[in-house]
Design an enzyme around this catalytic site. Structure first.
Site, PDB file in Angstrom:
ATOM      1  N   ASP A   1      -1.743  -0.899  -3.973  1.00  0.00           N
ATOM      2  CA  ASP A   1      -1.944  -0.038  -5.140  1.00  0.00           C
ATOM      3  C   ASP A   1      -0.703   0.040  -6.023  1.00  0.00           C
ATOM      4  O   ASP A   1       0.328  -0.584  -5.736  1.00  0.00           O
ATOM      5  CB  ASP A   1      -2.393   1.355  -4.684  1.00  0.00           C
ATOM      6  CG  ASP A   1      -1.489   1.924  -3.603  1.00  0.00           C
ATOM      7  OD1 ASP A   1      -0.265   1.654  -3.655  1.00  0.00           O
ATOM      8  OD2 ASP A   1      -1.986   2.614  -2.695  1.00  0.00           O
TER       9      ASP A   1
ATOM     10  N   GLU B   1      -4.761 -18.363 -20.153  1.00  0.00           N
ATOM     11  CA  GLU B   1      -5.085 -19.179 -18.989  1.00  0.00           C
ATOM     12  C   GLU B   1      -5.910 -20.376 -19.463  1.00  0.00           C
ATOM     13  O   GLU B   1      -7.119 -20.304 -19.610  1.00  0.00           O
ATOM     14  CB  GLU B   1      -5.881 -18.387 -17.942  1.00  0.00           C
ATOM     15  CG  GLU B   1      -6.045 -19.183 -16.655  1.00  0.00           C
ATOM     16  CD  GLU B   1      -7.202 -18.732 -15.773  1.00  0.00           C
ATOM     17  OE1 GLU B   1      -7.228 -19.132 -14.602  1.00  0.00           O
ATOM     18  OE2 GLU B   1      -8.089 -18.008 -16.250  1.00  0.00           O
TER      19      GLU B   1
ATOM     20  N   ASN C   1       0.850  -1.191   0.000  1.00  0.00           N
ATOM     21  CA  ASN C   1       0.000   0.000   0.000  1.00  0.00           C
ATOM     22  C   ASN C   1       0.887   1.242   0.000  1.00  0.00           C
ATOM     23  O   ASN C   1       1.328   1.710   1.041  1.00  0.00           O
ATOM     24  CB  ASN C   1      -0.919  -0.013   1.222  1.00  0.00           C
ATOM     25  CG  ASN C   1      -1.962   1.081   1.162  1.00  0.00           C
ATOM     26  OD1 ASN C   1      -2.001   1.863   0.202  1.00  0.00           O
ATOM     27  ND2 ASN C   1      -2.811   1.139   2.171  1.00  0.00           N
TER      28      ASN C   1
ATOM     29  N   ASN D   1      -5.756   6.463  -1.017  1.00  0.00           N
ATOM     30  CA  ASN D   1      -6.680   6.046  -2.081  1.00  0.00           C
ATOM     31  C   ASN D   1      -7.360   4.707  -1.795  1.00  0.00           C
ATOM     32  O   ASN D   1      -7.974   4.121  -2.684  1.00  0.00           O
ATOM     33  CB  ASN D   1      -5.956   5.991  -3.437  1.00  0.00           C
ATOM     34  CG  ASN D   1      -4.884   4.895  -3.481  1.00  0.00           C
ATOM     35  OD1 ASN D   1      -4.758   4.095  -2.557  1.00  0.00           O
ATOM     36  ND2 ASN D   1      -4.124   4.850  -4.571  1.00  0.00           N
ATOM     37  N   ASP D   2      -7.246   4.224  -0.564  1.00  0.00           N
ATOM     38  CA  ASP D   2      -7.783   2.887  -0.256  1.00  0.00           C
ATOM     39  C   ASP D   2      -9.282   2.793  -0.560  1.00  0.00           C
ATOM     40  O   ASP D   2      -9.771   1.762  -1.004  1.00  0.00           O
ATOM     41  CB  ASP D   2      -7.530   2.527   1.213  1.00  0.00           C
ATOM     42  CG  ASP D   2      -6.043   2.392   1.520  1.00  0.00           C
ATOM     43  OD1 ASP D   2      -5.230   2.597   0.583  1.00  0.00           O
ATOM     44  OD2 ASP D   2      -5.695   2.093   2.674  1.00  0.00           O
TER      45      ASP D   2
ATOM     46  N   GLY E   1      -6.110  -2.331   0.213  1.00  0.00           N
ATOM     47  CA  GLY E   1      -5.524  -1.003  -0.023  1.00  0.00           C
ATOM     48  C   GLY E   1      -4.236  -0.984  -0.822  1.00  0.00           C
ATOM     49  O   GLY E   1      -3.675   0.083  -1.081  1.00  0.00           O
TER      50      GLY E   1
ATOM     51  N   ASP F   1      -7.257 -14.035 -19.366  1.00  0.00           N
ATOM     52  CA  ASP F   1      -7.995 -14.798 -18.362  1.00  0.00           C
ATOM     53  C   ASP F   1      -8.948 -15.803 -19.017  1.00  0.00           C
ATOM     54  O   ASP F   1      -9.406 -15.591 -20.145  1.00  0.00           O
ATOM     55  CB  ASP F   1      -8.799 -13.781 -17.537  1.00  0.00           C
ATOM     56  CG  ASP F   1      -9.502 -14.401 -16.348  1.00  0.00           C
ATOM     57  OD1 ASP F   1      -8.792 -14.938 -15.484  1.00  0.00           O
ATOM     58  OD2 ASP F   1     -10.740 -14.334 -16.287  1.00  0.00           O
TER      59      ASP F   1
END
Ligand code: CA
Length: 625
Positions: free
Chosen positions: A176, A370, A149, A154-155, A174, A341
């Site tokens: 980032d 994936e 974090n 900005n959490d 949180g 993905d």
């Protein structure tokens, strides 16, 4: 008088009305017709493919006719959707166009009611020739919300529904982009050459937004991770340190919080059912020669989860939207690779079209799919080249070695049998003839979706070391999940939160900092040093990257293989048994016949090959002399 007055009154009203109509015409329309969004938000001059299709969204925008009057950019087709609030505008960006701002006019009855300044940028130097990753790389899988974090401010974000909650393992912690930036040196110094980060795009979902796999805006970094500019800065700084960046993309589904879910352009923009219908998750149905329509349909069209609407890649505007989105991110952010993905879930024809256009634009780029299937023959169906002659060309360079991933769960905990213990690895590798290119495979012992490798090896440090020794010396591109270097534990049965625990030291109030030597326990440092030594050594060993592989059937739960080229020869011995193993070098004469000693790069000790003893649960990497 009266008559005249009436006439005059009528005339006055008529004139006033006419005047009002004339004056308010433009503003009247602009009140009724809005222009809220144009995607992609900008583009480039000089792309190989000169076509560009804009999604234009705004209230009643389909009542307008778009025009452009500047040379170099021309409109060739305009398509209306079922919703009146969309236009799809096909443009040609000629190679001779000048970078700059081009004004798009949206006209109604000959009058301009909306305008949009569309920017065509100049491309980065060398953009076309960008190189992806290969076997010389080792990928660090980084889970952004749970890594570091760097900006506690900005959490949570006023526009975003899901607020940070460190008490909830399924809540946002949180982490980032600033946290990722702060640890670039740590990752680089450890010896990695690439980072694959889990998704960073906006996920404005009420719950479970932390993992990033329910995108609500394909062009915006989630403000709880940072800004688009922060992401560009992260990539630039990573490149400065020699680290490649692989962006996680998801084209099978979006998030239920996506802006278009309130107003789909067409009803078939997503796959819809009368009531919620989940995928059966059976990726093998796509190429199963005996598959029922029912099963295959459910697999491809069913939703991945309640909050993940299934995108319809058979809608040509949808696949074009997704394709341009990935090219936009490659060009904009200077990406080195894409991890796609849930690769078998979307319709395969659309995905092949996506990969082809991407690879046409960037011939040396890399995409890893994936391909979560348990058999090498199933995984191989998704790699480019159509080795199996199924009539399907995916154009995808790399696949994930999921059969090997499954083997890691058992290989170190079993006695050797026909298909148990280290023989599991031997058997999987022996089927590499199924792949068009078996070195274009990403190998891994764990990731963010399942038990951590430390749990898979029953928290035996010796087994963890053996697992890493194998991973970093066999064929393919190795990937290691963040936290493995400090033997983080995580049990899928406890929940995804347990295998995605925050990295100790990533948060200002953590009681220790495992990113530093002093903050790690003695045992953590032992694993850290093992991986560090391997990575540092591997970095310059082209014999491991591109050399040949010859392996021998494991005996006594001891697996021996060689990597070699014209100038170098490496003998790897993995003794997974509980006893010391005496190696009879005569058995390996075809490769070691001309050598007398080997230097173990793990402890820098020289061993006589004719008197080779490997302690229980120990690996040797011998450079033969
Ligand atoms: Ca933060």
């Amino acid at each position: 008088m009266i008559f005249q007055h009436r006439l005059s009154m009528n005339f006055k009203i008529f004139t006033a009305l006419l005047l009002l109509m004339l004056l308010s015409n433009a503003s009247l329309y602009s009140q009724q017709i809005t222009l809220d969004r144009v995607e992609p938000p900008f583009w480039w001059v000089g792309m190989k493919n000169e076509n560009l299709q804009l999604l234009v969204y705004g209230k009643s925008i389909s009542l307008t006719k778009p025009e452009i009057i500047t040379p170099g950019l021309s409109i060739v087709k305009v398509t209306k959707a079922e919703s009146p609030n969309y236009l799809f505008v096909d443009l040609v960006v000629s190679s001779g166009a000048t970078p700059g701002i081009y004004t798009l006019l949206f006209k109604k009855d000959g009058q301009t009611v909306q305008t949009f300044d569309y920017e065509l940028k100049a491309r980065r130097a060398g953009s076309v020739n960008r190189k992806g990753f290969d076997q010389s790389d080792v990928i660090y899988l980084l889970f952004p919300d749970r890594f570091a974090n760097g900006n506690p401010g900005n959490d949570s974000h006023p526009e975003m529904l899901d607020k940070a909650d460190r008490t909830n393992p399924d809540g946002r912690q949180g982490g980032d982009i600033q946290g990722m930036i702060n640890k670039i040196d740590y990752i680089s110094d450890l010896g990695f050459t690439s980072i694959w980060h889990n998704p960073l795009l906006e996920n404005n979902q009420a719950k479970y937004s932390y993992h990033g796999y329910a995108i609500s805006n394909f062009y915006r970094i989630d403000p709880r991770f940072g800004t688009n500019d922060d992401y560009l800065r992260f990539i630039q700084l990573s490149h400065d340190k020699g680290l490649k960046v692989i962006k996680d993309m998801i084209f099978n589904h979006c998030g239920s919080g996506h802006w278009w879910m309130n107003d789909l352009p067409w009803q078939d923009w997503i796959n819809q059912f009368e009531s919620y219908t989940r995928s059966n998750f059976r990726a093998g149905t796509v190429f199963d020669p005996y598959v029922s329509e029912y099963d295959q349909n459910l697999f491809q069209r069913g939703w991945f989860d309640t909050n993940m609407p299934d995108l319809n890649q058979n809608n040509p505007f949808m696949i074009n939207y997704l394709t341009q989105n990935s090219i936009w991110w490659v060009e904009y952010a200077d990406l080195d690779g894409i991890r796609m993905d849930t690769y078998p879930y979307p319709f395969k024809e659309g995905m092949a079209q996506w990969a082809k256009r991407l690879m046409d634009e960037y011939p040396d780029f890399t995409v890893v799919a994936e391909s979560w299937l348990t058999e090498p023959g199933q995984v191989a169906t998704w790699q480019r080249g159509d080795k199996l002659g199924l009539g399907y060309e995916s154009h995808v360079t790399h696949v994930f070695d999921f059969p090997m991933y499954e083997a890691f769960r058992f290989a170190f905990n079993e006695q050797q049998g026909w298909n148990s213990g280290l023989v599991r690895f031997y058997n999987i590798l022996s089927q590499d003839y199924l792949y068009q290119n078996p070195s274009e495979i990403v190998i891994f012992s764990d990731n963010h979706d399942g038990d951590r490798i430390f749990n898979k090896v029953n928290k035996d440090m010796r087994s963890l070391k053996l697992a890493m020794t194998f991973l970093l010396t066999t064929r393919g591109v190795p990937q290691i999940y963040n936290g493995t270097e400090i033997m983080m534990a995580g049990d899928e049965k406890v929940g995804h939160g347990d295998v995605r625990k925050p990295f100790p030291g990533g948060w200002p109030d953590d009681n220790r900092d495992a990113f530093t030597r002093d903050g790690r326990t003695e045992q953590e440092n032992e694993i850290f040093d093992h991986i560090h030594t391997l990575l540092k050594w591997r970095k310059s060993k082209s014999v491991i990257h591109y050399g040949r592989l010859t392996h021998f059937i494991p005996h006594n739960n001891t697996y021996i293989y060689f990597r070699y080229n014209e100038t170098e020869k490496v003998m790897v011995i993995l003794n997974n048994s509980d006893e010391e193993q005496k190696i009879d070098i005569r058995q390996f004469a075809e490769l070691a016949g001309g050598n007398s000693v080997g230097v173990n790069i793990l402890d820098n000790t020289t061993y006589q090959l004719n008197n080779l003893k490997v302690p229980a649960k120990t690996g040797f990497i011998l450079e033969l002399k």
